[in-house]
Design a protein around this motif. Structure first.
Motif, mmCIF file in Angstrom:
data_model
loop_
_atom_site.group_PDB
_atom_site.id
_atom_site.type_symbol
_atom_site.label_atom_id
_atom_site.label_comp_id
_atom_site.label_asym_id
_atom_site.label_seq_id
_atom_site.Cartn_x
_atom_site.Cartn_y
_atom_site.Cartn_z
ATOM 1 N N UNK A 7 0.852 -1.182 0.000
ATOM 2 C CA UNK A 7 0.000 0.000 0.000
ATOM 3 C C UNK A 7 0.892 1.237 0.000
ATOM 4 N N UNK A 8 0.271 2.378 -0.247
ATOM 5 C CA UNK A 8 1.001 3.636 -0.177
ATOM 6 C C UNK A 8 1.329 4.250 -1.518
ATOM 7 N N UNK A 9 1.022 3.549 -2.591
ATOM 8 C CA UNK A 9 1.268 4.127 -3.896
ATOM 9 C C UNK A 9 0.303 5.255 -4.205
ATOM 10 N N UNK A 10 0.575 5.927 -5.309
ATOM 11 C CA UNK A 10 -0.303 7.028 -5.692
ATOM 12 C C UNK A 10 0.371 7.920 -6.709
ATOM 13 N N UNK A 11 -0.233 9.090 -6.886
ATOM 14 C CA UNK A 11 0.278 10.085 -7.811
ATOM 15 C C UNK A 11 1.057 11.144 -7.036
ATOM 16 N N UNK A 12 2.245 11.445 -7.481
ATOM 17 C CA UNK A 12 3.077 12.449 -6.821
ATOM 18 C C UNK A 12 3.798 13.266 -7.888
ATOM 19 N N UNK A 13 4.057 14.516 -7.585
ATOM 20 C CA UNK A 13 4.795 15.369 -8.511
ATOM 21 C C UNK A 13 6.289 15.064 -8.455
ATOM 22 N N UNK A 14 7.014 15.341 -9.521
ATOM 23 C CA UNK A 14 8.470 15.155 -9.478
ATOM 24 C C UNK A 14 9.078 15.904 -8.301
ATOM 25 N N UNK A 15 9.975 15.236 -7.613
ATOM 26 C CA UNK A 15 10.575 15.806 -6.410
ATOM 27 C C UNK A 15 9.843 15.453 -5.139
ATOM 28 N N UNK A 88 10.070 11.009 -12.790
ATOM 29 C CA UNK A 88 9.180 10.276 -13.697
ATOM 30 C C UNK A 88 9.676 8.870 -14.001
ATOM 31 N N UNK A 89 10.976 8.658 -14.011
ATOM 32 C CA UNK A 89 11.499 7.314 -14.298
ATOM 33 C C UNK A 89 11.291 6.339 -13.141
ATOM 34 N N UNK A 90 10.841 6.834 -11.995
ATOM 35 C CA UNK A 90 10.511 5.949 -10.875
ATOM 36 C C UNK A 90 9.100 5.398 -10.979
ATOM 37 N N UNK A 91 8.323 5.899 -11.902
ATOM 38 C CA UNK A 91 6.938 5.447 -12.047
ATOM 39 C C UNK A 91 6.900 3.985 -12.464
ATOM 40 N N UNK A 92 6.109 3.215 -11.776
ATOM 41 C CA UNK A 92 6.016 1.774 -12.028
ATOM 42 C C UNK A 92 5.022 1.173 -11.053
ATOM 43 N N UNK A 93 4.729 -0.100 -11.253
ATOM 44 C CA UNK A 93 4.052 -0.866 -10.215
ATOM 45 C C UNK A 93 5.142 -1.425 -9.301
ATOM 46 N N UNK A 94 4.989 -1.171 -8.018
ATOM 47 C CA UNK A 94 5.975 -1.625 -7.041
ATOM 48 C C UNK A 94 5.446 -2.852 -6.314
ATOM 49 N N UNK A 120 0.539 -8.051 -4.483
ATOM 50 C CA UNK A 120 -0.180 -7.774 -5.723
ATOM 51 C C UNK A 120 0.304 -6.503 -6.417
ATOM 52 N N UNK A 121 1.095 -5.704 -5.723
ATOM 53 C CA UNK A 121 1.642 -4.495 -6.323
ATOM 54 C C UNK A 121 0.850 -3.251 -5.990
ATOM 55 N N UNK A 122 1.544 -2.121 -6.026
ATOM 56 C CA UNK A 122 0.909 -0.827 -5.835
ATOM 57 C C UNK A 122 1.492 0.140 -6.866
ATOM 58 N N UNK A 123 0.628 0.918 -7.475
ATOM 59 C CA UNK A 123 1.034 1.793 -8.582
ATOM 60 C C UNK A 123 1.632 3.092 -8.037
ATOM 61 N N UNK A 124 2.774 3.463 -8.585
ATOM 62 C CA UNK A 124 3.389 4.755 -8.298
ATOM 63 C C UNK A 124 3.465 5.533 -9.605
ATOM 64 N N UNK A 125 2.859 6.701 -9.601
ATOM 65 C CA UNK A 125 2.858 7.579 -10.775
ATOM 66 C C UNK A 125 3.537 8.885 -10.398
ATOM 67 N N UNK A 126 4.497 9.302 -11.196
ATOM 68 C CA UNK A 126 5.217 10.551 -10.938
ATOM 69 C C UNK A 126 5.004 11.457 -12.135
ATOM 70 N N UNK A 127 4.243 12.501 -11.926
ATOM 71 C CA UNK A 127 3.888 13.367 -13.031
ATOM 72 C C UNK A 127 3.485 14.729 -12.515
ATOM 73 N N UNK A 128 3.771 15.747 -13.296
ATOM 74 C CA UNK A 128 3.342 17.093 -12.930
ATOM 75 C C UNK A 128 1.997 17.402 -13.567
#
Length: 128
Positions: A7-15, A88-94, A120-128
């Motif tokens: 758990x803990x994945x989500x959408x976050x801005x670069x940095x 952004x290159x850290x974005x993936x399913x973890x 089962x994985x958690x999605x991490x999205x890094x985007x502005x």
């Protein structure tokens, strides 16, 4: 049956930062090595970080060294991955994975094939 839940994945801005959790049920994590892996679309699953059984050692991939920190909370039966300065290159399913009795690492994390139990994985999205 061994079960791992991320758990803990989500959408976050670069940095930005996120803290992933890997919680076990059905077994105690203390004597298990835990690995965090990630898989981006079209790419192979790659090791990010790992912590050995009984916390003897930790390892990080070169791409996350100095930005990510792995830790274990025995009372919570949980392993965390604190991720800072996300790009952004850290974005993936973890994914987190567990394997009993790996107490030492040889400079790198064990491979994907060394771990027998997976979440089962958690999605991490890094985007502005």
């Amino acid at each position: 049956q061994l079960e791992l839940v991320e758990s803990g994945g989500g959408l976050v801005q670069p940095g930005g930062s996120l803290k992933l959790s890997c919680t076990a049920s059905g077994f105690t994590l203390d004597y298990y090595a835990i690995g965090w892996f990630r898989q981006a679309p079209g790419k192979e699953r790659e090791g990010v970080s790992c912590i050995s059984a009984s916390d003897h050692s930790t390892e990080y991939s070169d791409s996350v060294k100095g930005r990510f920190t792995i830790s274990r909370d025995k009372a919570e039966n949980t392993v965390y991955l604190q991720m800072n300065s996300l790009q952004p290159e850290d974005a993936a399913v973890y994914y987190c994975a567990a394997e009993y009795g790996i107490f030492t690492f040889h400079a790198t994390c064990p491979s994907v094939h060394s771990f027998g139990s997976w979440g089962q994985g958690t999605q991490v999205t890094v985007s502005s």
